[in-house]
Design an enzyme around this catalytic site. Sequence first.
Site, PDB file in Angstrom:
ATOM      1  N   THR A 199       0.841  -1.262   0.103  1.00 53.25           N
ATOM      2  CA  THR A 199       0.119   0.098   0.214  1.00 53.25           C
ATOM      3  C   THR A 199       0.821   1.430   0.079  1.00 53.25           C
ATOM      4  O   THR A 199       2.172   1.270   0.587  1.00 53.25           O
ATOM      5  CB  THR A 199      -0.744   0.159   0.968  1.00 53.25           C
ATOM      6  OG1 THR A 199      -1.577   1.258   1.587  1.00 53.25           O
ATOM      7  CG2 THR A 199      -0.068  -0.389   2.461  1.00 53.25           C
ATOM      8  N   ASP A 200       0.274   2.354  -0.518  1.00 50.67           N
ATOM      9  CA  ASP A 200       0.942   3.632  -0.418  1.00 50.67           C
ATOM     10  C   ASP A 200       1.146   4.146   0.823  1.00 50.67           C
ATOM     11  O   ASP A 200       2.066   5.098   1.234  1.00 50.67           O
ATOM     12  CB  ASP A 200       0.137   4.738  -1.360  1.00 50.67           C
ATOM     13  CG  ASP A 200      -1.156   4.981  -0.980  1.00 50.67           C
ATOM     14  OD1 ASP A 200      -1.591   4.404  -0.124  1.00 50.67           O
ATOM     15  OD2 ASP A 200      -1.725   5.736  -1.572  1.00 50.67           O
ATOM     16  N   GLU A 201       0.468   3.553   2.122  1.00 47.21           N
ATOM     17  CA  GLU A 201       0.294   4.032   3.198  1.00 47.21           C
ATOM     18  C   GLU A 201       1.715   3.736   4.042  1.00 47.21           C
ATOM     19  O   GLU A 201       2.080   4.339   4.942  1.00 47.21           O
ATOM     20  CB  GLU A 201      -0.607   3.399   4.208  1.00 47.21           C
ATOM     21  CG  GLU A 201      -2.141   3.621   3.572  1.00 47.21           C
ATOM     22  CD  GLU A 201      -3.174   3.572   4.664  1.00 47.21           C
ATOM     23  OE1 GLU A 201      -2.994   3.592   5.691  1.00 47.21           O
ATOM     24  OE2 GLU A 201      -4.374   3.883   4.178  1.00 47.21           O
ATOM     25  N   TYR A 256      -1.663  -0.409  11.236  1.00 43.89           N
ATOM     26  CA  TYR A 256      -1.875  -1.221   9.856  1.00 43.89           C
ATOM     27  C   TYR A 256      -0.688  -0.889   9.040  1.00 43.89           C
ATOM     28  O   TYR A 256      -0.128  -1.941   8.609  1.00 43.89           O
ATOM     29  CB  TYR A 256      -3.227  -0.678   9.103  1.00 43.89           C
ATOM     30  CG  TYR A 256      -3.256  -0.912   7.661  1.00 43.89           C
ATOM     31  CD1 TYR A 256      -3.526  -2.285   7.289  1.00 43.89           C
ATOM     32  CD2 TYR A 256      -3.043   0.088   6.507  1.00 43.89           C
ATOM     33  CE1 TYR A 256      -3.534  -2.665   5.804  1.00 43.89           C
ATOM     34  CE2 TYR A 256      -3.072  -0.300   5.489  1.00 43.89           C
ATOM     35  CZ  TYR A 256      -3.340  -1.585   4.949  1.00 43.89           C
ATOM     36  OH  TYR A 256      -3.201  -1.882   3.753  1.00 43.89           O
ATOM     37  N   LYS A 293       1.939  -3.486   7.474  1.00 39.49           N
ATOM     38  CA  LYS A 293       2.355  -3.781   5.861  1.00 39.49           C
ATOM     39  C   LYS A 293       3.730  -3.250   5.694  1.00 39.49           C
ATOM     40  O   LYS A 293       4.462  -3.806   4.736  1.00 39.49           O
ATOM     41  CB  LYS A 293       1.435  -2.829   5.054  1.00 39.49           C
ATOM     42  CG  LYS A 293      -0.121  -3.131   5.131  1.00 39.49           C
ATOM     43  CD  LYS A 293      -0.392  -4.531   4.836  1.00 39.49           C
ATOM     44  CE  LYS A 293      -0.134  -4.547   3.125  1.00 39.49           C
ATOM     45  NZ  LYS A 293      -0.624  -6.015   2.577  1.00 39.49           N
ATOM     46  N   GLY A 302      -4.068  10.255  14.355  1.00 39.72           N
ATOM     47  CA  GLY A 302      -2.940   9.973  13.383  1.00 39.72           C
ATOM     48  C   GLY A 302      -3.294  10.169  12.165  1.00 39.72           C
ATOM     49  O   GLY A 302      -2.365   9.791  11.260  1.00 39.72           O
TER      50      GLY A 302
HETATM   51  P1  NAD Z   1     -10.051  -7.006   2.498  1.00 37.69           P
HETATM   52  O1  NAD Z   1      -9.877  -6.701   3.952  1.00 37.69           O
HETATM   53  O2  NAD Z   1     -11.357  -6.836   1.722  1.00 37.69           O
HETATM   54  O3  NAD Z   1      -9.739  -8.583   2.367  1.00 37.69           O
HETATM   55  C1  NAD Z   1      -8.858  -9.361   3.108  1.00 37.69           C
HETATM   56  C2  NAD Z   1      -8.846 -10.969   2.876  1.00 37.69           C
HETATM   57  O4  NAD Z   1      -7.801 -11.691   3.425  1.00 37.69           O
HETATM   58  C3  NAD Z   1     -10.143 -11.542   3.436  1.00 37.69           C
HETATM   59  O5  NAD Z   1     -10.764 -12.152   2.330  1.00 37.69           O
HETATM   60  C4  NAD Z   1      -9.599 -12.055   4.394  1.00 37.69           C
HETATM   61  O6  NAD Z   1     -10.700 -13.303   5.007  1.00 37.69           O
HETATM   62  C5  NAD Z   1      -8.401 -12.586   4.278  1.00 37.69           C
HETATM   63  N1  NAD Z   1      -7.442 -12.813   5.249  1.00 37.69           N
HETATM   64  C6  NAD Z   1      -7.366 -12.017   6.361  1.00 37.69           C
HETATM   65  N2  NAD Z   1      -6.594 -12.778   7.344  1.00 37.69           N
HETATM   66  C7  NAD Z   1      -6.021 -13.751   6.846  1.00 37.69           C
HETATM   67  C8  NAD Z   1      -5.178 -14.819   7.189  1.00 37.69           C
HETATM   68  N3  NAD Z   1      -4.612 -15.015   8.270  1.00 37.69           N
HETATM   69  N4  NAD Z   1      -5.042 -16.001   6.237  1.00 37.69           N
HETATM   70  C9  NAD Z   1      -5.793 -15.790   5.128  1.00 37.69           C
HETATM   71  N5  NAD Z   1      -6.560 -15.064   4.735  1.00 37.69           N
HETATM   72  C10 NAD Z   1      -6.646 -13.895   5.289  1.00 37.69           C
HETATM   73  O7  NAD Z   1      -8.830  -6.183   2.117  1.00 37.69           O
HETATM   74  P2  NAD Z   1      -8.520  -5.532   0.644  1.00 37.69           P
HETATM   75  O8  NAD Z   1      -9.139  -4.560   0.513  1.00 37.69           O
HETATM   76  O9  NAD Z   1      -9.119  -6.535  -0.704  1.00 37.69           O
HETATM   77  O10 NAD Z   1      -6.926  -5.660   0.592  1.00 37.69           O
HETATM   78  C11 NAD Z   1      -6.330  -6.712  -0.153  1.00 37.69           C
HETATM   79  C12 NAD Z   1      -4.715  -6.376   0.153  1.00 37.69           C
HETATM   80  O11 NAD Z   1      -4.587  -5.148  -0.718  1.00 37.69           O
HETATM   81  C13 NAD Z   1      -4.287  -6.118   1.438  1.00 37.69           C
HETATM   82  O12 NAD Z   1      -2.967  -6.763   1.686  1.00 37.69           O
HETATM   83  C14 NAD Z   1      -4.179  -4.432   1.599  1.00 37.69           C
HETATM   84  O13 NAD Z   1      -3.124  -4.161   2.307  1.00 37.69           O
HETATM   85  C15 NAD Z   1      -3.801  -3.920   0.030  1.00 37.69           C
HETATM   86  N6  NAD Z   1      -4.147  -2.879  -0.353  1.00 37.69           N
HETATM   87  C16 NAD Z   1      -5.573  -2.501  -0.305  1.00 37.69           C
HETATM   88  C17 NAD Z   1      -5.900  -1.176  -0.819  1.00 37.69           C
HETATM   89  C18 NAD Z   1      -7.419  -0.629  -0.922  1.00 37.69           C
HETATM   90  O14 NAD Z   1      -7.750   0.160  -1.039  1.00 37.69           O
HETATM   91  N7  NAD Z   1      -8.088  -1.536  -0.426  1.00 37.69           N
HETATM   92  C19 NAD Z   1      -5.052  -0.530  -1.294  1.00 37.69           C
HETATM   93  C20 NAD Z   1      -3.743  -0.844  -1.553  1.00 37.69           C
HETATM   94  C21 NAD Z   1      -3.261  -2.216  -1.085  1.00 37.69           C
HETATM   95  O1  DAU Z   2      -4.178   4.101   0.338  1.00 39.44           O
HETATM   96  C1  DAU Z   2      -4.297   2.716   0.206  1.00 39.44           C
HETATM   97  C2  DAU Z   2      -5.128   2.234   1.773  1.00 39.44           C
HETATM   98  O2  DAU Z   2      -6.666   2.626   1.367  1.00 39.44           O
HETATM   99  C3  DAU Z   2      -5.222   0.730   1.882  1.00 39.44           C
HETATM  100  O3  DAU Z   2      -3.918   0.416   2.144  1.00 39.44           O
HETATM  101  C4  DAU Z   2      -6.217   0.297   3.064  1.00 39.44           C
HETATM  102  O4  DAU Z   2      -6.307  -1.036   2.998  1.00 39.44           O
HETATM  103  C5  DAU Z   2      -7.544   0.952   2.621  1.00 39.44           C
HETATM  104  O5  DAU Z   2      -8.230   0.562   3.692  1.00 39.44           O
HETATM  105  C6  DAU Z   2      -7.707   2.356   2.388  1.00 39.44           C
HETATM  106  O6  DAU Z   2      -7.080   2.963   3.546  1.00 39.44           O
HETATM  107  P1  DAU Z   2      -8.019   4.568   4.025  1.00 39.44           P
HETATM  108  O7  DAU Z   2      -7.753   4.622   5.705  1.00 39.44           O
HETATM  109  O8  DAU Z   2      -7.415   5.644   3.264  1.00 39.44           O
HETATM  110  O9  DAU Z   2      -9.568   4.115   3.596  1.00 39.44           O
HETATM  111  P2  DAU Z   2     -10.774   4.402   4.224  1.00 39.44           P
HETATM  112  O10 DAU Z   2     -11.694   3.993   3.392  1.00 39.44           O
HETATM  113  O11 DAU Z   2     -10.846   3.792   5.684  1.00 39.44           O
HETATM  114  O12 DAU Z   2     -10.770   5.932   4.366  1.00 39.44           O
HETATM  115  C7  DAU Z   2     -10.472   6.814   3.368  1.00 39.44           C
HETATM  116  C8  DAU Z   2     -10.569   8.246   3.807  1.00 39.44           C
HETATM  117  O13 DAU Z   2     -11.828   8.500   4.477  1.00 39.44           O
HETATM  118  C9  DAU Z   2      -9.615   8.436   4.925  1.00 39.44           C
HETATM  119  O14 DAU Z   2      -8.987   9.842   4.934  1.00 39.44           O
HETATM  120  C10 DAU Z   2     -10.566   8.248   6.224  1.00 39.44           C
HETATM  121  C11 DAU Z   2     -11.927   9.024   5.838  1.00 39.44           C
HETATM  122  N1  DAU Z   2     -13.181   8.200   6.402  1.00 39.44           N
HETATM  123  C12 DAU Z   2     -13.132   6.855   6.515  1.00 39.44           C
HETATM  124  C13 DAU Z   2     -14.150   6.527   7.049  1.00 39.44           C
HETATM  125  C14 DAU Z   2     -14.277   4.689   7.045  1.00 39.44           C
HETATM  126  C15 DAU Z   2     -13.902   8.986   6.888  1.00 39.44           C
HETATM  127  O15 DAU Z   2     -13.920  10.335   7.030  1.00 39.44           O
HETATM  128  N2  DAU Z   2     -15.201   8.513   7.382  1.00 39.44           N
HETATM  129  C16 DAU Z   2     -15.254   7.202   7.324  1.00 39.44           C
HETATM  130  O16 DAU Z   2     -16.409   6.828   8.182  1.00 39.44           O
END
Ligand code: NAD
Ligand code: DAU
Length: 340
Positions: free
Chosen positions: A126-128, A151, A155, A276
């Site tokens: 992730t970019d985070e 988180y 990562k 944070g």
């Molecule tokens: P998600 O939370 O929707 O899905 C995570 C999946 O992993 C689920 O199916 C869960 O059951 C499985 N899982 C969790 N713990 C496990 C374990 N111990 N063993 C096997 N399976 C397990 O997540 P997502 O949003 O699809 O993200 C997937 C990946 O991409 C993550 O590694 C996340 O850090 C990365 N990522 C997400 C985003 C985003 O915007 N969502 C952006 C950049 C990177």
């Molecule tokens: O940048 C990549 C990341 O994006 C991934 O690594 C993470 O897995 C994914 O969850 C996501 O993280 P964020 O924290 O950016 O996503 P989230 O949807 O939780 O929040 C997006 C933005 O919106 C963030 O600035 C927090 C804000 N937010 C989020 C929620 C859930 C709100 O203002 N209200 C909310 O209820």
Amino acid sequence: MQTILVTGGCGFIGSNFIRLQLETQPDQKIINLDKLTYAGNPENLADIDSDARYAFKHGDICDREFVESIFSENSVDAVVNFAAESHVDRSILDSGPFIQTNIVGTQILLDAARSADVPRYLQVSTDEVYGSLGAEGFFTEDTPLAPNSPYSASKTAADLLVRAYCHTFEFPGIITRCSNNYGPYQFPEKLIPLFVSNLMSDQQVPVYGKGENVRDWIHVLDHCRGIDAALRNGRLGEVYNFGGNCELQNIQLTKLLLEVLDKPESLIRYVSDRPGHDLRYAIDCSKSERELGWRPQVEFRDGLQQTIDWYLSNAVWIERIKSGAYLKFYEEQYGARMGA
Ligand code: NAD
Ligand code: DAU
């Protein structure tokens, strides 16, 4: 036929990745290893469940014996590790599961893949991991790592393990780092699906702080195409960034959602900020464009409209998650067949 072991394939991005692989790669076999945490929903892949090229393994990437058995029973050509605890807010409440799955799980997967001599391993990151930007600038692959949440710290630790395995053991690892994804099948705790589902039932949407934080939004299929390109054409040991070139303040995005759904601004509720809270993420993807020939294809307004349409026509999918009914699906679907 090539076999990819995908972990976390029942989550948001993993399920989109598996479906795309099966659609675009006729000779691809996929093994999906997923623990089915609260975020893992096998209903996300119900449409491909009977595809002979797809196999589901219910298990934990932290279970060394189980992970090793998958490698010994199958000839795996590549691993794509999506499995993670992925929600920042949950990591603030309890970092334990994040340390376990995101760090220890990655280490176990790396060890098992290394013992099995797997030719390619891709870590979905992730970019985070780069921390937070001010008003200007972009994250490149050389930006120093400075994670701010439990988180993102977990990562980052996983990325560093992959890096160390590549350096020490000539392990064939690649890391990809992506910005905020949106699209179908995203669990409704993340901003877009949470706000869309709340607005669908005229509930308020909780905007953290003043809503000034900026995220760079990318369609999930653009991310999946990037992962595929890095897996096939990326250089071993390298990092590749993906982003959508679409920076929006949360409040701008919230107002856009209200506009598309034709809802009043009185449904915005400003709530206390995330501790944070990173101010801004923005990605420079020129390395991926140059080396992988990848670039995001989905224009944000089109992708957002399609995503909202998907949630509107899949209200039952949301309802089953909100009611917890989806948790029973696995037992109904697989319990008798697999004794799980
Ligand atoms: P998600 O939370 O929707 O899905 C995570 C999946 O992993 C689920 O199916 C869960 O059951 C499985 N899982 C969790 N713990 C496990 C374990 N111990 N063993 C096997 N399976 C397990 O997540 P997502 O949003 O699809 O993200 C997937 C990946 O991409 C993550 O590694 C996340 O850090 C990365 N990522 C997400 C985003 C985003 O915007 N969502 C952006 C950049 C990177
Ligand atoms: O940048 C990549 C990341 O994006 C991934 O690594 C993470 O897995 C994914 O969850 C996501 O993280 P964020 O924290 O950016 O996503 P989230 O949807 O939780 O929040 C997006 C933005 O919106 C963030 O600035 C927090 C804000 N937010 C989020 C929620 C859930 C709100 O203002 N209200 C909310 O209820």
